[in-house]
Design a protein around this motif. Sequence first.
Motif, PDB file in Angstrom:
ATOM      1  N   LEU A 157     -13.003 -33.076  16.585  1.00 57.98           N
ATOM      2  CA  LEU A 157     -13.265 -34.506  16.406  1.00 57.98           C
ATOM      3  C   LEU A 157     -13.278 -35.235  17.748  1.00 57.98           C
ATOM      4  O   LEU A 157     -14.008 -36.225  17.916  1.00 57.98           O
ATOM      5  CB  LEU A 157     -12.238 -35.113  15.455  1.00 57.98           C
ATOM      6  N   ALA A 158     -12.485 -34.772  18.708  1.00 56.50           N
ATOM      7  CA  ALA A 158     -12.544 -35.344  20.060  1.00 56.50           C
ATOM      8  C   ALA A 158     -13.914 -35.080  20.685  1.00 56.50           C
ATOM      9  O   ALA A 158     -14.498 -35.964  21.342  1.00 56.50           O
ATOM     10  CB  ALA A 158     -11.442 -34.748  20.931  1.00 56.50           C
ATOM     11  N   ILE A 159     -14.420 -33.884  20.463  1.00 55.97           N
ATOM     12  CA  ILE A 159     -15.747 -33.540  20.976  1.00 55.97           C
ATOM     13  C   ILE A 159     -16.809 -34.383  20.274  1.00 55.97           C
ATOM     14  O   ILE A 159     -17.731 -34.897  20.909  1.00 55.97           O
ATOM     15  CB  ILE A 159     -16.018 -32.042  20.806  1.00 55.97           C
ATOM     16  N   ALA A 160     -16.672 -34.550  18.956  1.00 59.53           N
ATOM     17  CA  ALA A 160     -17.618 -35.379  18.199  1.00 59.53           C
ATOM     18  C   ALA A 160     -17.604 -36.819  18.701  1.00 59.53           C
ATOM     19  O   ALA A 160     -18.647 -37.467  18.805  1.00 59.53           O
ATOM     20  CB  ALA A 160     -17.271 -35.330  16.714  1.00 59.53           C
ATOM     21  N   LYS A 161     -16.407 -37.313  19.033  1.00 58.95           N
ATOM     22  CA  LYS A 161     -16.286 -38.679  19.550  1.00 58.95           C
ATOM     23  C   LYS A 161     -17.000 -38.805  20.889  1.00 58.95           C
ATOM     24  O   LYS A 161     -17.698 -39.799  21.143  1.00 58.95           O
ATOM     25  CB  LYS A 161     -14.815 -39.053  19.695  1.00 58.95           C
ATOM     26  N   SER A 162     -16.840 -37.815  21.757  1.00 57.98           N
ATOM     27  CA  SER A 162     -17.499 -37.843  23.063  1.00 57.98           C
ATOM     28  C   SER A 162     -19.013 -37.795  22.932  1.00 57.98           C
ATOM     29  O   SER A 162     -19.741 -38.204  23.840  1.00 57.98           O
ATOM     30  CB  SER A 162     -17.010 -36.687  23.937  1.00 57.98           C
ATOM     31  N   CYS A 163     -19.493 -37.276  21.787  1.00 57.54           N
ATOM     32  CA  CYS A 163     -20.938 -37.194  21.527  1.00 57.54           C
ATOM     33  C   CYS A 163     -21.435 -38.377  20.684  1.00 57.54           C
ATOM     34  O   CYS A 163     -22.559 -38.342  20.169  1.00 57.54           O
ATOM     35  CB  CYS A 163     -21.273 -35.871  20.841  1.00 57.54           C
ATOM     36  N   ASP A 164     -20.567 -39.371  20.511  1.00 54.67           N
ATOM     37  CA  ASP A 164     -20.924 -40.625  19.815  1.00 54.67           C
ATOM     38  C   ASP A 164     -21.290 -40.424  18.347  1.00 54.67           C
ATOM     39  O   ASP A 164     -22.126 -41.150  17.810  1.00 54.67           O
ATOM     40  CB  ASP A 164     -22.070 -41.344  20.542  1.00 54.67           C
TER      41      ASP A 164
END
Length: 353
Positions: free
Chosen positions: A80-87
Motif C-alpha cells: 500500500l505504501a508503494i501504491a500510494k507512491s504511484c498515486d
Amino acid sequence: MNYYRELDRNKIQFDFLLTDQSKCNFEDEILSLGGKVYRVPPLVMRHPMAYIRGVKKFFISHPEYEIVHSHTSSKSTIPLAIAKSCDIPIRISHSHNSMSEKGLNGLIRDALKPFLRITANFYFSCGEQASGWLYGKKMSQSGKVEIIRNVIDANKFKYNKESRDRVRKQLGINDDTFVVGNVARFCKEKNHVFAIEILNNLLQVNPNTVLLLVGDGPERASITEYAEKLNVADKVKMVGVVPNVYDYVQAMDVFILPSFYEGLPLSIIEAQVSGLPCFTTKGSVSTECSVTDLVKYLPLDAGPKFWADEIYKARELERIDRFEEIKAAGYESVSTATKLQDLYIQLLNSSKK
C-alpha cells in the motif's frame, strides 16, 4: 472468490497480484470470469527489495488500477505504501486475523501495524475482533473500519444426505463410522498434529473413527509421517484440495479446527450451515465464528484427550442445516456481494470529487 463469483463484473472486475509462483487453485476460474493473474517475487526478510521492485514496476506498468485491496495483514503496509507512491487513489487494508503468530514474523507484523494509518486510506475487517487486533480498539470503535464478512455460498452447504452417502461410499467409509472432519491448509498454524492426536485418543474409545482432512499445503507430508508414527495412518483420509468441499462436509459427523491462531475462518461458518458440531481453539479463534449454538471453544493446553472426550459427546446430535441463521448473520455471498460492490463504487466516486 465467493464475493468475486457474485459481483456484477460489468461494474467491478477483480485482478490478482500474487507472490506465489505456482499456479493457484482458482486460477482457471479467475481467467474464465474475466480476471487476470499477475505475479511478483515473494516478500522475504533476507531479500525484500525484489518484492518491492516487483510491486513498484507492476503499478507503474498498470496505471489503470484505481483500487488496491490488500489482504496480507499488517504487511499490507508495504504494497500500500508503494501504491500510494504511484498515486493510486483507493488503498484498502483488510484484516483477517485476530492475533499475531509466534516468533520473529509475529513481531514484524506487530511493528508494521501503526504504518497502515499512513499507507492505507480505507480500512476493512472480516469482524470486530480482527479489526481491534490490526487497527486498535480506538480506531475500531471510531466508525472508520468497514466490517466486510467473509462470505460463503451457503446454499451449497445445506445438509444433504444423498451427498453424504455418496461421498462416504467413494471414500470407503461405512454408515456407522464416526467421521471427524477438518478443512484447512496444511501449515503449522492450523495445527494438524493436534488433530492427529485427537484421532489417536478417539480410536481408544471408538475404533470405528476416521479423520477426514480436506486441503493441501507444505506440512502435508510431515502430517502423513506423524500419523504413521502413531499407527493411525489407515484411519486418516486426506483428499487434498477439492472443488466441492460442501460434499465432503456432508460426510462428516463433527468438525474440528484446533488452530494456533485464526481470523474468522470460513470453514467453521460452512460447517455450521450443514448442522455440524464444531470444536475450535479458545482464545485463538474469533468468537464471532459462533453464529449458531454449534460451536464449542476448547483450550489447546487441555490436551488432545480432553478434546476427544468433548468431541465424542457430540456424536448423537441431530443433523439440521442452519442456513437461515447464517444468512441472517451476513455470511451468505449472494445476498451480501452487492454491499462490497456498492462500497467500491462509492469510494471511487468520492475520490474523484
